[in-house]
Write an enzyme that holds these catalytic residues in place. Structure first.
Site, PDB file in Angstrom:
ATOM      1  N   ASP A 160     -25.004  23.872  56.521  1.00 53.33           N
ATOM      2  CA  ASP A 160     -23.872  24.092  55.618  1.00 53.33           C
ATOM      3  C   ASP A 160     -22.573  23.981  56.427  1.00 53.33           C
ATOM      4  O   ASP A 160     -22.451  24.503  57.534  1.00 53.33           O
ATOM      5  CB  ASP A 160     -23.977  25.472  54.966  1.00 53.33           C
ATOM      6  CG  ASP A 160     -23.034  25.606  53.766  1.00 53.33           C
ATOM      7  OD1 ASP A 160     -23.527  25.694  52.635  1.00 53.33           O
ATOM      8  OD2 ASP A 160     -21.800  25.632  53.986  1.00 53.33           O
ATOM      9  N   HIS A 168     -29.608  22.609  45.185  1.00 56.58           N
ATOM     10  CA  HIS A 168     -29.756  22.938  46.602  1.00 56.58           C
ATOM     11  C   HIS A 168     -30.143  24.395  46.756  1.00 56.58           C
ATOM     12  O   HIS A 168     -29.771  25.235  45.937  1.00 56.58           O
ATOM     13  CB  HIS A 168     -28.468  22.638  47.382  1.00 56.58           C
ATOM     14  CG  HIS A 168     -27.239  23.302  46.815  1.00 56.58           C
ATOM     15  ND1 HIS A 168     -26.553  22.779  45.744  1.00 56.58           N
ATOM     16  CD2 HIS A 168     -26.574  24.431  47.173  1.00 56.58           C
ATOM     17  CE1 HIS A 168     -25.513  23.561  45.469  1.00 56.58           C
ATOM     18  NE2 HIS A 168     -25.510  24.573  46.309  1.00 56.58           N
TER      19      HIS A 168
HETATM   20  P1  AMP Z   1     -22.956  26.355  45.976  1.00 53.14           P
HETATM   21  O1  AMP Z   1     -21.773  27.256  45.808  1.00 53.14           O
HETATM   22  O2  AMP Z   1     -24.265  27.074  45.798  1.00 53.14           O
HETATM   23  O3  AMP Z   1     -22.847  25.113  45.117  1.00 53.14           O
HETATM   24  O4  AMP Z   1     -22.958  25.911  47.486  1.00 53.14           O
HETATM   25  C1  AMP Z   1     -22.373  24.735  47.950  1.00 53.14           C
HETATM   26  C2  AMP Z   1     -22.414  24.776  49.453  1.00 53.14           C
HETATM   27  O5  AMP Z   1     -22.201  23.466  49.940  1.00 53.14           O
HETATM   28  C3  AMP Z   1     -21.347  25.670  50.097  1.00 53.14           C
HETATM   29  O6  AMP Z   1     -21.981  26.672  50.899  1.00 53.14           O
HETATM   30  C4  AMP Z   1     -20.528  24.689  50.945  1.00 53.14           C
HETATM   31  O7  AMP Z   1     -20.084  25.250  52.167  1.00 53.14           O
HETATM   32  C5  AMP Z   1     -21.508  23.554  51.161  1.00 53.14           C
HETATM   33  N1  AMP Z   1     -20.924  22.248  51.418  1.00 53.14           N
HETATM   34  C6  AMP Z   1     -19.943  21.628  50.703  1.00 53.14           C
HETATM   35  N2  AMP Z   1     -19.693  20.414  51.222  1.00 53.14           N
HETATM   36  C7  AMP Z   1     -20.546  20.241  52.264  1.00 53.14           C
HETATM   37  C8  AMP Z   1     -20.793  19.186  53.204  1.00 53.14           C
HETATM   38  N3  AMP Z   1     -20.110  18.036  53.173  1.00 53.14           N
HETATM   39  N4  AMP Z   1     -21.748  19.378  54.151  1.00 53.14           N
HETATM   40  C9  AMP Z   1     -22.440  20.517  54.195  1.00 53.14           C
HETATM   41  N5  AMP Z   1     -22.275  21.545  53.334  1.00 53.14           N
HETATM   42  C10 AMP Z   1     -21.344  21.419  52.390  1.00 53.14           C
END
Ligand code: AMP
Ligand code: ZN
Length: 120
Positions: A35, A105
């Site tokens: 993440d 995810h």
């Molecule tokens: P959610 O709120 O469950 O949709 O979680 C989305 C997650 O994606 C968050 O913890 C973000 O930090 C993570 N995230 C967003 N963009 C990226 C990226 N490009 N690479 C890795 N993680 C990401």
């Protein structure tokens, strides 16, 4: 799944190697990567390659791959050294969960005491 969604979806693009990420697991069904904004020392996202917006979109045909996510999480927890102390696997679905990225995810989180799961 149509190419339009795959081109527009952030996590499809990560799965397709179009956007860089730190990948820790990859097979024909799943990709797991770090993440970008971790909430704990270990914070991995595990996604199916297939685009599903979230668990609301799951159908019976997705049961094997969703089951595999739990198994891969357990393997990664051991590999990353957080299995013994404990960890959490959680998938946000929809507005009330705070889901930000509309590609299914699971967050694999550990490496510190995680506290309560949710506010009461
Ligand atoms: P959610 O709120 O469950 O949709 O979680 C989305 C997650 O994606 C968050 O913890 C973000 O930090 C993570 N995230 C967003 N963009 C990226 C990226 N490009 N690479 C890795 N993680 C990401
Ligand atoms: Zn997607």
């Amino acid at each position: 799944m149509g190419n339009d969604i795959r081109k527009e979806c952030l996590f499809c693009r990560i799965a397709d190697g179009e956007i860089p990420s730190t990948i820790v697991w990859e097979d024909e069904d799943l990709v797991a990567f770090k993440d970008i904004n971790p909430v704990a020392p270990t914070h991995i996202l595990i996604i199916p390659r297939k685009h599903l917006a979230g668990l609301n979109d799951m159908t019976e045909e997705d049961i094997p791959v969703i089951g595999k996510i739990s198994y891969v999480a357990s393997l990664l927890a051991k590999q990353l050294g957080i299995a013994d102390d404990g960890w959490r696997l959680v998938s946000n679905c929809g507005k009330n969960s705070g889901q930000e990225v509309p590609h299914l995810h699971y967050h694999l989180i550990g490496g510190k005491f995680l506290g309560p799961f949710s506010d009461r």
